[in-house]
Design an enzyme around this catalytic site. Sequence first.
Site, short mmCIF file in Angstrom:
data_model
loop_
_atom_site.label_atom_id
_atom_site.label_comp_id
_atom_site.label_asym_id
_atom_site.label_seq_id
_atom_site.Cartn_x
_atom_site.Cartn_y
_atom_site.Cartn_z
N GLU A 62 46.65 0.57 46.55
CA GLU A 62 46.31 1.87 45.96
C GLU A 62 44.96 1.79 45.26
OE1 GLU A 62 49.34 3.64 43.49
OE2 GLU A 62 47.98 5.20 42.76
N SER A 94 56.42 8.21 41.07
CA SER A 94 55.44 9.27 40.79
C SER A 94 56.15 10.61 40.59
CB SER A 94 54.41 9.39 41.91
OG SER A 94 55.05 9.53 43.16
N GLU A 121 55.86 -3.03 41.94
CA GLU A 121 54.44 -3.20 41.63
C GLU A 121 54.15 -4.62 41.15
OE1 GLU A 121 53.12 -0.20 38.87
OE2 GLU A 121 53.97 1.44 40.07
O1 KIV Z 1 55.33 6.25 42.83
C1 KIV Z 1 54.63 6.42 43.82
O2 KIV Z 1 54.61 7.46 44.49
C2 KIV Z 1 53.76 5.32 44.20
C3 KIV Z 1 52.55 5.69 44.98
C4 KIV Z 1 51.55 6.25 44.06
C5 KIV Z 1 52.05 4.55 45.70
O3 KIV Z 1 54.01 4.22 43.83
#
Ligand code: KIV
Length: 284
Positions: A187, A50, A120
């Site tokens: 999530e 993220s 993921e």
């Molecule tokens: O990249 C990230 O911070 C994540 C969260 C949104 C779970 O995968």
Amino acid sequence: MTEGRQKATLRTLFAKMQDGMPITMLTCYDYPTACFMEQAGVDMLLVGDSLGMTVLGYDSTLPVTMDIMIAHAQAVRRGSPNAWLIGDMPYMTYQPSVETAIRNAGRFMAEAACDAIKLEGGAEVADRVHNVVKMGIPVMGHLGLTPQSVSALGGFRVQGRSAAQAKKIVDDAAALEEAGVFSILLEMVPDRVCQLITQRATVPIISLGSGPHAHGQLLIFHDMFGLYPKFTPKMARVYGDAGQVIIDGLKQYVQDVTTRDFPQRENWFTMPDEAYAELSRLLE
Ligand code: KIV
């Protein structure tokens, strides 16, 4: 809280789960924030991809590379030696093959002293999970809204609202557990789906916008403190408006420099008179 803080380990995380003590988890991308989180005693830090959105300003997480992730994970580890540190595998660093997954997971462990990695997906990545775990690397699963699939999912939206979708998430959670994950992040999944999965799970389930029934909670740091300029998601709780504090300070700085109020005597350095006289002679 920092003094005497013990290193978080799988043992301490599972002990919390078994004792019914909620596990705390936050995203973290840099050294100063990691120092703060170390002091606050956060159990798990996720160097999430993220950061592509929160730190680098992309519209999605897809452009993030392993090299970028490693640099940030190293900084976070320098700031927080005791949190359980999770490196988030960026797009296409585990999808192509088991070997790719092992090599890139290994980089987080060897180059950034991470404790674990996250990837993921559900049953479709179970072979990646199984083989990375077999190499001695703890893996966290991630189900529900999986941002690397944002295009296929039709945007950043709640997942698992229909019975069929929810059943798939429950099945995927079972497949990930079977493959050996130490924990699963859910999530933006409905609270009752998260509750069902948590009741069945033998590993800690962590909620991001998926309700109170999980073994722990995750928030994105930038959402907590008004540091993401585009929007604040519903699932976040805002603990302070650091963004506004910074904007106010920056405006004041611009004004102070413009009006010559900054710098003041205490903000610069001087040289002794004799040295300056000598310099003047040298320059004649
Ligand atoms: O990249 C990230 O911070 C994540 C969260 C949104 C779970 O995968």
